[in-house]
Design an enzyme around this catalytic site. Structure first.
Site, PDB file in Angstrom:
ATOM      1  N   ASN A 244     -21.561  12.688 -97.080  1.00  0.00           N
ATOM      2  CA  ASN A 244     -20.268  12.085 -96.767  1.00  0.00           C
ATOM      3  C   ASN A 244     -19.331  12.395 -97.937  1.00  0.00           C
ATOM      4  O   ASN A 244     -19.449  11.790 -98.998  1.00  0.00           O
ATOM      5  CB  ASN A 244     -20.463  10.566 -96.592  1.00  0.00           C
ATOM      6  CG  ASN A 244     -19.156   9.837 -96.387  1.00  0.00           C
ATOM      7  OD1 ASN A 244     -18.098  10.457 -96.231  1.00  0.00           O
ATOM      8  ND2 ASN A 244     -19.207   8.507 -96.391  1.00  0.00           N
TER       9      ASN A 244
ATOM     10  N   LYS B 182     -16.309  11.821 -98.245  1.00  0.00           N
ATOM     11  CA  LYS B 182     -15.261  10.789 -98.391  1.00  0.00           C
ATOM     12  C   LYS B 182     -13.897  11.460 -98.606  1.00  0.00           C
ATOM     13  O   LYS B 182     -13.663  12.530 -98.048  1.00  0.00           O
ATOM     14  CB  LYS B 182     -15.622   9.802 -99.511  1.00  0.00           C
ATOM     15  CG  LYS B 182     -17.022   9.188 -99.281  1.00  0.00           C
ATOM     16  CD  LYS B 182     -17.322   8.001-100.151  1.00  0.00           C
ATOM     17  CE  LYS B 182     -18.721   7.479 -99.868  1.00  0.00           C
ATOM     18  NZ  LYS B 182     -19.090   6.294-100.629  1.00  0.00           N
TER      19      LYS B 182
ATOM     20  N   HIS C  19     -18.420   2.760 -91.632  1.00  0.00           N
ATOM     21  CA  HIS C  19     -18.794   2.816 -93.050  1.00  0.00           C
ATOM     22  C   HIS C  19     -18.258   1.566 -93.743  1.00  0.00           C
ATOM     23  O   HIS C  19     -17.178   1.075 -93.393  1.00  0.00           O
ATOM     24  CB  HIS C  19     -18.223   4.089 -93.694  1.00  0.00           C
ATOM     25  CG  HIS C  19     -18.775   4.325 -95.064  1.00  0.00           C
ATOM     26  ND1 HIS C  19     -18.299   3.652 -96.164  1.00  0.00           N
ATOM     27  CD2 HIS C  19     -19.778   5.117 -95.503  1.00  0.00           C
ATOM     28  CE1 HIS C  19     -19.000   4.032 -97.233  1.00  0.00           C
ATOM     29  NE2 HIS C  19     -19.898   4.921 -96.859  1.00  0.00           N
TER      30      HIS C  19
ATOM     31  N   GLU D 214     -16.766   1.161 -96.410  1.00  0.00           N
ATOM     32  CA  GLU D 214     -15.409   1.312 -96.957  1.00  0.00           C
ATOM     33  C   GLU D 214     -14.370   1.114 -95.855  1.00  0.00           C
ATOM     34  O   GLU D 214     -13.271   0.624 -96.106  1.00  0.00           O
ATOM     35  CB  GLU D 214     -15.271   2.687 -97.640  1.00  0.00           C
ATOM     36  CG  GLU D 214     -16.012   2.695 -98.971  1.00  0.00           C
ATOM     37  CD  GLU D 214     -16.608   4.035 -99.367  1.00  0.00           C
ATOM     38  OE1 GLU D 214     -16.201   5.068 -98.810  1.00  0.00           O
ATOM     39  OE2 GLU D 214     -17.505   4.046-100.235  1.00  0.00           O
TER      40      GLU D 214
ATOM     41  N   GLU E  69     -26.695   1.074 -95.531  1.00  0.00           N
ATOM     42  CA  GLU E  69     -26.045   1.299 -96.822  1.00  0.00           C
ATOM     43  C   GLU E  69     -25.692  -0.055 -97.440  1.00  0.00           C
ATOM     44  O   GLU E  69     -24.655  -0.641 -97.106  1.00  0.00           O
ATOM     45  CB  GLU E  69     -24.759   2.109 -96.629  1.00  0.00           C
ATOM     46  CG  GLU E  69     -24.979   3.478 -96.041  1.00  0.00           C
ATOM     47  CD  GLU E  69     -23.886   4.464 -96.472  1.00  0.00           C
ATOM     48  OE1 GLU E  69     -24.246   5.555 -96.913  1.00  0.00           O
ATOM     49  OE2 GLU E  69     -22.694   4.118 -96.394  1.00  0.00           O
TER      50      GLU E  69
ATOM     51  N   GLY F 293     -21.951   3.999-104.754  1.00  0.00           N
ATOM     52  CA  GLY F 293     -21.123   4.453-105.867  1.00  0.00           C
ATOM     53  C   GLY F 293     -21.325   3.673-107.146  1.00  0.00           C
ATOM     54  O   GLY F 293     -20.536   3.770-108.079  1.00  0.00           O
TER      55      GLY F 293
ATOM     56  N   SER G 190     -26.140   5.535-103.690  1.00  0.00           N
ATOM     57  CA  SER G 190     -26.607   6.145-104.945  1.00  0.00           C
ATOM     58  C   SER G 190     -27.861   6.999-104.780  1.00  0.00           C
ATOM     59  O   SER G 190     -28.739   6.983-105.644  1.00  0.00           O
ATOM     60  CB  SER G 190     -26.801   5.072-106.025  1.00  0.00           C
ATOM     61  OG  SER G 190     -25.556   4.454-106.307  1.00  0.00           O
TER      62      SER G 190
HETATM   63  P1  13P Z   1     -22.875   7.107-102.994  1.00  0.00           P
HETATM   64  O1  13P Z   1     -24.003   8.082-102.698  1.00  0.00           O
HETATM   65  O2  13P Z   1     -21.779   7.710-103.793  1.00  0.00           O
HETATM   66  O3  13P Z   1     -23.408   5.817-103.540  1.00  0.00           O
HETATM   67  O4  13P Z   1     -22.222   6.753-101.567  1.00  0.00           O
HETATM   68  C1  13P Z   1     -23.026   6.379-100.516  1.00  0.00           C
HETATM   69  C2  13P Z   1     -22.207   6.366 -99.285  1.00  0.00           C
HETATM   70  O5  13P Z   1     -21.324   5.534 -99.130  1.00  0.00           O
HETATM   71  C3  13P Z   1     -22.471   7.394 -98.266  1.00  0.00           C
HETATM   72  O6  13P Z   1     -21.804   7.130 -97.084  1.00  0.00           O
END
Ligand code: 13P
Length: 253
Positions: A9, A11, A95, A97, A167, A173, A213
């Protein structure tokens, strides 16, 4: 036997020239992998270029979001058919976010999931608790709420097509990964929810990814867990080296 799947992803990262470089690099590094499904989810603005690069390769294309309507007056939104048209096979939905910053509810995620299935896009439906919810002992309630309500009204044939990504928000992150045991516990719980609502057969067949992560160093242990079928990778999917290592570490060959 469920196949492993690793999805990147990207982002809101990579302008088109950078996306092209990353896609070319991944194609070069990963062309030999045949026992792991590989998906990249660039931002909308580079879907077309990445699609051309990975065409007929072992890397598939996904988007990070979409609207649930077929078309219409929804300024700034992207319709399912637009993603299909560019070669997308997958779409990430709900997601954290999007749930957190754009107020997406289970109801919205549910509409999007139905729309994706209607258009033959495989939805990657994200679920997961915040740190506050985990500390309050509510993690499993939140996950149950996300799973059942995001998939509300789907037939078992439809649910069979869905990929779920667990997740935990506190692991995204932050560099804090859920331990393999913590993740396995939740994945097992999700399979139990699906068994209760649908059938054991469906619960055993559905792909459940872990995200939060994921790095080359922790991939093997995570995807080695019985109920973890792969990973949804954020930060580490932005570099050729780290994403290819994650895919290679998920591969048994
Ligand atoms: P990270 O791997 O940066 O922690 O992000 C995970 C994520 O949100 C994948 O959709």
């Amino acid at each position: 036997m469920r196949r492993k799947l690793i999805a990147g992803n990207w982002k809101m990262n990579k302008i088109t020239t950078e996306a092209i470089e990353l896609a070319n690099g991944l194609k070069r590094e990963l062309y030999k992998i045949d026992d792991v499904d590989i998906v990249v989810c660039p931002p909308f603005t580079s879907l077309e270029e990445v699609s051309e690069i990975i065409y007929e390769s072992n890397i598939k294309l996904g988007a990070q979001n979409m609207h649930w309507e077929d078309n219409g007056a929804f300024t700034g939104e992207i319709a399912p058919a637009m993603l299909k048209d560019l070669g997308c096979k997958f779409v990430i939905l709900g997601h954290s976010e999007r749930r957190q910053y754009f107020h997406e509810t289970n109801e919205i995620v549910n509409k999007k999931t139905k729309a994706a299935l209607k258009h033959n896009l495989t939805p990657i439906v994200c679920v997961g608790e915040t740190l506050q919810e985990r500390e309050a002992g509510k993690a499993f309630d939140v996950i149950q709420d996300h799973v059942y309500n995001s998939l509300e009204g789907l037939t078992s044939e439809e649910t069979d097509e869905v990929i779920i990504a667990y997740e935990p928000v506190w692991a995204i992150g932050t560099g804090k990964t859920a331990t393999p045991e913590q993740a396995q516990e939740v994945h097992h719980f999700i399979r139990g929810l699906l068994k209760k609502k649908y059938s054991e057969e469906l619960a055993e067949a559905i792909i459940i990814l872990y995200g939060g992560s994921v790095k080359p160093a922790n991939t093997k242990e995570l995807v080695g867990q019985k109920d973890i079928d792969g990973a949804l990778v954020g930060g580490a999917s932005l570099e050729i080296k780290s994403f290819s290592e994650i895919v290679k570490n998920a591969s048994i060959s």
